[in-house]
Design a protein around this motif. Structure first.
Motif, PDB file in Angstrom:
ATOM      1  N   UNK A   1      41.104  39.840  39.621  1.00 22.49           N
ATOM      2  CA  UNK A   1      39.961  39.954  40.534  1.00 22.49           C
ATOM      3  C   UNK A   1      40.318  40.770  41.763  1.00 22.49           C
ATOM      4  N   UNK A   2      39.923  40.282  42.947  1.00 15.12           N
ATOM      5  CA  UNK A   2      40.242  40.998  44.181  1.00 15.12           C
ATOM      6  C   UNK A   2      41.741  41.148  44.358  1.00 15.12           C
ATOM      7  N   UNK A   3      42.512  40.179  43.885  1.00 16.51           N
ATOM      8  CA  UNK A   3      43.966  40.262  44.025  1.00 16.51           C
ATOM      9  C   UNK A   3      44.528  41.453  43.254  1.00 16.51           C
ATOM     10  N   UNK A   4      43.840  41.892  42.211  1.00 20.51           N
ATOM     11  CA  UNK A   4      44.265  43.096  41.498  1.00 20.51           C
ATOM     12  C   UNK A   4      44.245  44.298  42.444  1.00 20.51           C
ATOM     13  N   UNK A   5      43.174  44.428  43.228  1.00 19.58           N
ATOM     14  CA  UNK A   5      43.067  45.553  44.141  1.00 19.58           C
ATOM     15  C   UNK A   5      44.188  45.516  45.186  1.00 19.58           C
ATOM     16  N   UNK A   6      44.501  44.327  45.657  1.00 21.00           N
ATOM     17  CA  UNK A   6      45.583  44.171  46.629  1.00 21.00           C
ATOM     18  C   UNK A   6      46.920  44.514  45.986  1.00 21.00           C
ATOM     19  N   UNK A   7      47.148  44.004  44.786  1.00 16.14           N
ATOM     20  CA  UNK A   7      48.434  44.198  44.112  1.00 16.14           C
ATOM     21  C   UNK A   7      48.712  45.668  43.826  1.00 16.14           C
ATOM     22  N   UNK A   8      47.681  46.414  43.437  1.00 12.83           N
ATOM     23  CA  UNK A   8      47.879  47.837  43.154  1.00 12.83           C
ATOM     24  C   UNK A   8      48.261  48.594  44.426  1.00 12.83           C
ATOM     25  N   UNK A   9      47.604  48.308  45.549  1.00  9.71           N
ATOM     26  CA  UNK A   9      47.950  48.973  46.810  1.00  9.71           C
ATOM     27  C   UNK A   9      49.361  48.588  47.253  1.00  9.71           C
ATOM     28  N   UNK A  10      49.657  47.291  47.191  1.00  9.15           N
ATOM     29  CA  UNK A  10      50.958  46.778  47.601  1.00  9.15           C
ATOM     30  C   UNK A  10      52.075  47.434  46.782  1.00  9.15           C
TER      31      UNK A  10
END
Length: 242
Positions: free
Chosen positions: A182-191
């Motif tokens: 979910x939203x954590x996917x978007x965070x994980x890719x940037x991180x």
């Protein structure tokens, strides 16, 4: 001009929006290809796309999957498809016009000018969100504050889903190790991109909430993001980045 850019649009029940968003992308002043990743929409979204393929032959593609498998899974499916088909600039975009197709050009330009990952940011110049209730604006804004605090990454819109990747970023990231959907996917890719040393820039956009169809947001997705950020940071202590 050779179309070296692919816009990946995941869909689930987007029949009200899908034809309009596809036509909007193909009407832009520079050429883009479009890949729809549809998770078995029962409303006939995929049928609309396949009908349009006759009009946009060689530019419009669809990958159909069985049932809802999650946003992150859909994008990773699209990323792998894009790499296999040799695209240089690979975009994430929603189907519901919350992301303005005109901004695809601005994101691509940022990558042409040296960015490895360009993010369409709602919060880099204040709060640029239209039609959201204040409670959701505050939740989204402070989610990014929380992500910056926990992870140390200097991104104002950590959950943003409107992005342009240079090919080399997706080649470097081991997508089989991206675990969130979910939203954590978007965070994980940037991180992960930042930890690999890629240049990430934020381009200010105006985000407009959907007027057609139904939002896929849920408390489960936000909960995954809240807990996932801590887990992601801990895992990073034991992972090697190049």
């Amino acid at each position: 001009m050779l179309a070296d850019s692919l816009v990946i649009i995941p869909t689930y029940n987007e029949k009200e929006n899908i034809e309009m968003i596809i036509r909007a992308v193909f009407s832009l002043s520079i050429p883009f290809n479009v890949l729809i990743v549809d998770d078995g929409s029962p409303d006939g979204t995929a049928d609309i796309v396949k009908h349009l393929q006759g009009e946009y032959s060689g530019k419009l593609y669809i990958e159909e999957r069985n049932g809802k498998q999650g946003l992150g899974s859909a994008y990773i499916h699209g990323f792998k498809w894009a790499l296999n088909h040799q695209f240089e600039y690979i975009f994430e975009m929603d189907a519901d016009f919350s992301h303005n197709p005109l901004d695809l050009i601005r994101l691509r330009t940022a990558c042409l000018q040296g960015a490895d990952l360009a993010i369409g940011s709602r919060y880099v110049t204040g709060v640029n969100v239209v039609n959201w209730p204040m409670s959701r604006v505050l939740m989204s804004y402070f989610a990014s504050v929380y992500v910056r605090f926990i992870t140390g990454i200097n991104i104002h819109d950590a959950t943003a889903g409107f992005k342009c990747y240079r090919r080399k970023v997706l080649e470097k990231i081991n997508m089989n190790k991206i675990k969130f959907v979910g939203y954590a996917f978007q965070i994980e890719m940037k991180f992960t991109a930042i930890n690999h040393g890629f240049k990430v820039v934020e381009i200010p956009i105006i985000f407009t909430d959907r007027t057609e169809g139904t939002s896929k947001m849920s408390t489960r997705i936000f909960r995954e993001a809240f807990l996932g950020v801590i887990q992601m940071k801990i895992i990073s202590w034991f992972r090697k980045y190049n």
